[in-house]
Design an enzyme around this catalytic site. Structure first.
Site, PDB file in Angstrom:
ATOM      1  N   LYS A  13       0.838  -1.219   0.000  1.00  0.00           N
ATOM      2  CA  LYS A  13       0.000   0.000   0.000  1.00  0.00           C
ATOM      3  C   LYS A  13       0.866   1.260   0.000  1.00  0.00           C
ATOM      4  O   LYS A  13       0.648   2.182  -0.772  1.00  0.00           O
ATOM      5  CB  LYS A  13      -0.939   0.011   1.230  1.00  0.00           C
ATOM      6  CG  LYS A  13      -1.858  -1.195   1.292  1.00  0.00           C
ATOM      7  CD  LYS A  13      -2.763  -1.169   2.501  1.00  0.00           C
ATOM      8  CE  LYS A  13      -2.031  -1.329   3.840  1.00  0.00           C
ATOM      9  NZ  LYS A  13      -1.354  -2.623   4.024  1.00  0.00           N
ATOM     10  N   ARG A  89      -9.316   0.362   9.350  1.00  0.00           N
ATOM     11  CA  ARG A  89      -8.874  -1.003   9.616  1.00  0.00           C
ATOM     12  C   ARG A  89      -9.934  -1.803  10.365  1.00  0.00           C
ATOM     13  O   ARG A  89      -9.724  -2.988  10.618  1.00  0.00           O
ATOM     14  CB  ARG A  89      -7.605  -0.965  10.469  1.00  0.00           C
ATOM     15  CG  ARG A  89      -6.310  -1.146   9.687  1.00  0.00           C
ATOM     16  CD  ARG A  89      -5.175  -1.077  10.678  1.00  0.00           C
ATOM     17  NE  ARG A  89      -3.976  -1.723  10.245  1.00  0.00           N
ATOM     18  CZ  ARG A  89      -2.940  -1.119   9.678  1.00  0.00           C
ATOM     19  NH1 ARG A  89      -2.997   0.161   9.407  1.00  0.00           N
ATOM     20  NH2 ARG A  89      -1.852  -1.801   9.370  1.00  0.00           N
ATOM     21  N   ARG A 128      11.523  -5.755   4.532  1.00  0.00           N
ATOM     22  CA  ARG A 128      11.278  -4.303   4.363  1.00  0.00           C
ATOM     23  C   ARG A 128      12.326  -3.471   5.111  1.00  0.00           C
ATOM     24  O   ARG A 128      12.706  -3.771   6.240  1.00  0.00           O
ATOM     25  CB  ARG A 128       9.890  -3.945   4.882  1.00  0.00           C
ATOM     26  CG  ARG A 128       9.647  -2.448   4.960  1.00  0.00           C
ATOM     27  CD  ARG A 128       8.194  -2.080   5.011  1.00  0.00           C
ATOM     28  NE  ARG A 128       7.479  -2.636   6.143  1.00  0.00           N
ATOM     29  CZ  ARG A 128       6.150  -2.615   6.280  1.00  0.00           C
ATOM     30  NH1 ARG A 128       5.397  -2.081   5.340  1.00  0.00           N
ATOM     31  NH2 ARG A 128       5.589  -3.134   7.336  1.00  0.00           N
ATOM     32  N   ARG A 161      11.613  -1.888  10.710  1.00  0.00           N
ATOM     33  CA  ARG A 161      10.586  -1.546  11.692  1.00  0.00           C
ATOM     34  C   ARG A 161      10.541  -2.590  12.805  1.00  0.00           C
ATOM     35  O   ARG A 161      10.669  -3.789  12.554  1.00  0.00           O
ATOM     36  CB  ARG A 161       9.217  -1.475  11.000  1.00  0.00           C
ATOM     37  CG  ARG A 161       8.947  -0.135  10.360  1.00  0.00           C
ATOM     38  CD  ARG A 161       7.727  -0.121   9.498  1.00  0.00           C
ATOM     39  NE  ARG A 161       6.545  -0.736  10.068  1.00  0.00           N
ATOM     40  CZ  ARG A 161       5.340  -0.712   9.493  1.00  0.00           C
ATOM     41  NH1 ARG A 161       5.181  -0.089   8.334  1.00  0.00           N
ATOM     42  NH2 ARG A 161       4.308  -1.300  10.047  1.00  0.00           N
ATOM     43  N   ARG A 172      -0.187  -9.459  13.421  1.00  0.00           N
ATOM     44  CA  ARG A 172      -0.760  -8.461  12.511  1.00  0.00           C
ATOM     45  C   ARG A 172      -1.610  -9.129  11.432  1.00  0.00           C
ATOM     46  O   ARG A 172      -2.649  -8.600  11.044  1.00  0.00           O
ATOM     47  CB  ARG A 172       0.368  -7.625  11.884  1.00  0.00           C
ATOM     48  CG  ARG A 172       0.974  -6.642  12.884  1.00  0.00           C
ATOM     49  CD  ARG A 172       2.365  -6.219  12.481  1.00  0.00           C
ATOM     50  NE  ARG A 172       2.407  -5.408  11.292  1.00  0.00           N
ATOM     51  CZ  ARG A 172       3.482  -5.289  10.520  1.00  0.00           C
ATOM     52  NH1 ARG A 172       4.603  -5.921  10.831  1.00  0.00           N
ATOM     53  NH2 ARG A 172       3.450  -4.529   9.462  1.00  0.00           N
TER      54      ARG A 172
HETATM   55  P1  ADP Z   1       2.258  -1.995   3.167  1.00  0.00           P
HETATM   56  O1  ADP Z   1       2.218  -0.492   3.147  1.00  0.00           O
HETATM   57  O2  ADP Z   1       1.051  -2.602   2.481  1.00  0.00           O
HETATM   58  O3  ADP Z   1       2.489  -2.595   4.521  1.00  0.00           O
HETATM   59  P2  ADP Z   1       4.803  -1.629   1.800  1.00  0.00           P
HETATM   60  O4  ADP Z   1       4.457  -0.734   0.655  1.00  0.00           O
HETATM   61  O5  ADP Z   1       5.520  -1.038   2.944  1.00  0.00           O
HETATM   62  O6  ADP Z   1       3.499  -2.447   2.284  1.00  0.00           O
HETATM   63  O7  ADP Z   1       5.657  -2.839   1.178  1.00  0.00           O
HETATM   64  C1  ADP Z   1       6.183  -3.865   1.998  1.00  0.00           C
HETATM   65  C2  ADP Z   1       7.540  -4.291   1.457  1.00  0.00           C
HETATM   66  O8  ADP Z   1       7.389  -4.921   0.186  1.00  0.00           O
HETATM   67  C3  ADP Z   1       8.514  -3.141   1.245  1.00  0.00           C
HETATM   68  O9  ADP Z   1       9.799  -3.621   1.593  1.00  0.00           O
HETATM   69  C4  ADP Z   1       8.443  -2.847  -0.249  1.00  0.00           C
HETATM   70  O10 ADP Z   1       9.689  -2.383  -0.731  1.00  0.00           O
HETATM   71  C5  ADP Z   1       8.097  -4.208  -0.826  1.00  0.00           C
HETATM   72  N1  ADP Z   1       7.157  -4.158  -1.937  1.00  0.00           N
HETATM   73  C6  ADP Z   1       6.051  -3.387  -2.024  1.00  0.00           C
HETATM   74  N2  ADP Z   1       5.379  -3.617  -3.177  1.00  0.00           N
HETATM   75  C7  ADP Z   1       6.093  -4.578  -3.824  1.00  0.00           C
HETATM   76  C8  ADP Z   1       5.922  -5.255  -5.062  1.00  0.00           C
HETATM   77  N3  ADP Z   1       4.865  -5.015  -5.851  1.00  0.00           N
HETATM   78  N4  ADP Z   1       6.821  -6.196  -5.407  1.00  0.00           N
HETATM   79  C9  ADP Z   1       7.861  -6.456  -4.600  1.00  0.00           C
HETATM   80  N5  ADP Z   1       8.085  -5.871  -3.421  1.00  0.00           N
HETATM   81  C10 ADP Z   1       7.217  -4.933  -3.031  1.00  0.00           C
HETATM   82  P1  AMP Z   2       1.151   0.204   9.123  1.00  0.00           P
HETATM   83  O1  AMP Z   2       2.256   1.206   9.001  1.00  0.00           O
HETATM   84  O2  AMP Z   2      -0.069   0.563   8.325  1.00  0.00           O
HETATM   85  O3  AMP Z   2       1.621  -1.205   8.870  1.00  0.00           O
HETATM   86  O4  AMP Z   2       0.656   0.267  10.650  1.00  0.00           O
HETATM   87  C1  AMP Z   2       1.515  -0.093  11.706  1.00  0.00           C
HETATM   88  C2  AMP Z   2       0.720  -0.283  12.992  1.00  0.00           C
HETATM   89  O5  AMP Z   2       0.099   0.968  13.366  1.00  0.00           O
HETATM   90  C3  AMP Z   2      -0.429  -1.295  12.934  1.00  0.00           C
HETATM   91  O6  AMP Z   2      -0.005  -2.629  13.135  1.00  0.00           O
HETATM   92  C4  AMP Z   2      -1.326  -0.776  14.075  1.00  0.00           C
HETATM   93  O7  AMP Z   2      -0.825  -1.152  15.339  1.00  0.00           O
HETATM   94  C5  AMP Z   2      -1.165   0.732  13.961  1.00  0.00           C
HETATM   95  N1  AMP Z   2      -2.200   1.307  13.076  1.00  0.00           N
HETATM   96  C6  AMP Z   2      -2.020   1.900  11.874  1.00  0.00           C
HETATM   97  N2  AMP Z   2      -3.181   2.280  11.341  1.00  0.00           N
HETATM   98  C7  AMP Z   2      -4.143   1.908  12.225  1.00  0.00           C
HETATM   99  C8  AMP Z   2      -5.560   1.994  12.243  1.00  0.00           C
HETATM  100  N3  AMP Z   2      -6.249   2.520  11.213  1.00  0.00           N
HETATM  101  N4  AMP Z   2      -6.214   1.504  13.328  1.00  0.00           N
HETATM  102  C9  AMP Z   2      -5.558   0.965  14.352  1.00  0.00           C
HETATM  103  N5  AMP Z   2      -4.239   0.828  14.396  1.00  0.00           N
HETATM  104  C10 AMP Z   2      -3.515   1.302  13.346  1.00  0.00           C
END
Ligand code: ADP
Ligand code: AMP
Length: 215
Positions: A13, A89, A128, A161, A172
């Site tokens: 995302k 969420r 990541r 992270r 999660r």
């Molecule tokens: P989310 O926001 O849904 O948690 P991220 O955008 O942070 O996911 O992506 C999670 C990990 O996967 C990051 O390390 C990113 O670089 C990698 N990633 C994201 N999209 C892709 C993709 N389409 N193909 C390969 N790796 C990806």
């Molecule tokens: P994310 O960066 O989206 O992966 O979010 C990291 C963490 O932040 C999640 O695992 C939750 O603990 C918290 N968080 C983010 N967005 C929300 C939400 N909309 N509602 C509740 N917790 C959230």
């Protein structure tokens, strides 16, 4: 364009939002990023959020919704369009978001549901890396930085992270299945869902989405 990005942790995302932001001139509103900023600043909200984030649970609805409401109601750029990433969420958050958007007269155009297999999201989350300075996203295998541990864009330090460890990831994913996945149906009933195959390479996902919006 007013969009919600839905999908399991690690679906991509944030990566997609960063790829679309400039193309469509949209605000990227990530509740995860906002909460981590509060944690970094050591605010009361940040201290409360930390407990939930580090265990892989959700931060209470009231806290997150208030934060989003403040942003949507007070930032003048919101009216040019936004992408909500990581919010809503829960069903309660989704219903409250509808109320907030009604109040400010900016209804959603679309909810993009990013579908990715469990194997793929696990591999993405464990690899990541994030830039501490500018928030750019990397992956040790899929999208490595040119120099290990250093951001290509700003030279900042890359870190993993605290919640991207196997135990927390498991929690999660459970929370996602239990609390977040059901809201896909909520939006289906409103006719807003568009599905994306997020297993594909990042550029392909981005190009597909751009075509989707350009018709
Ligand atoms: P989310 O926001 O849904 O948690 P991220 O955008 O942070 O996911 O992506 C999670 C990990 O996967 C990051 O390390 C990113 O670089 C990698 N990633 C994201 N999209 C892709 C993709 N389409 N193909 C390969 N790796 C990806
Ligand atoms: P994310 O960066 O989206 O992966 O979010 C990291 C963490 O932040 C999640 O695992 C939750 O603990 C918290 N968080 C983010 N967005 C929300 C939400 N909309 N509602 C509740 N917790 C959230």
């Amino acid at each position: 364009m007013k969009i919600v990005l839905l999908g399991p942790p690690g679906a991509g995302k944030g990566t997609l939002a960063k790829g679309l932001k400039d193309h469509f001139n949209l605000m990227h509103i990530s509740t995860g990023d906002m909460l981590r900023e509060e944690m970094k600043n050591g605010t009361d909200l940040g201290k409360e959020a930390k407990k939930h984030i580090e265990s892989g649970g959700l931060v209470p609805d009231e806290i997150v919704t208030k934060m989003v409401e403040n942003k949507l109601s007070n930032d003048k750029n919101v009216k040019n369009g936004f992408m909500l990433d990581g919010f809503p969420r829960t069903r309660t958050q989704a219903e409250d978001l509808d109320k907030i958007l009604k109040k400010i007269n900016l209804p959603l155009d679309c909810v993009l549901s990013l579908e990715a297999s469990l194997k793929i999201v696990l591999e993405r989350l464990t690899g990541r890396r994030v830039c501490r300075a500018c928030g750019a996203l990397y992956h040790i295998k899929n999208m490595p930085s040119k120099k290990e541990g250093v951001c290509d864009k700003c030279g900042g330090e890359l870190y993993q992270r605290a919640d991207d460890n196997e135990k927390t990831i498991k929690n999660r994913m459970e929370v996602y299945t239990e609390s977040t996945e059901p809201i896909i149906d909520y939006y289906k009933k409103q006719g807003l869902i568009k599905t994306l195959d997020a297993n594909k390479e990042a550029e392909e996902v981005r190009d597909f989405t751009i075509k989707l919006f350009n018709g």
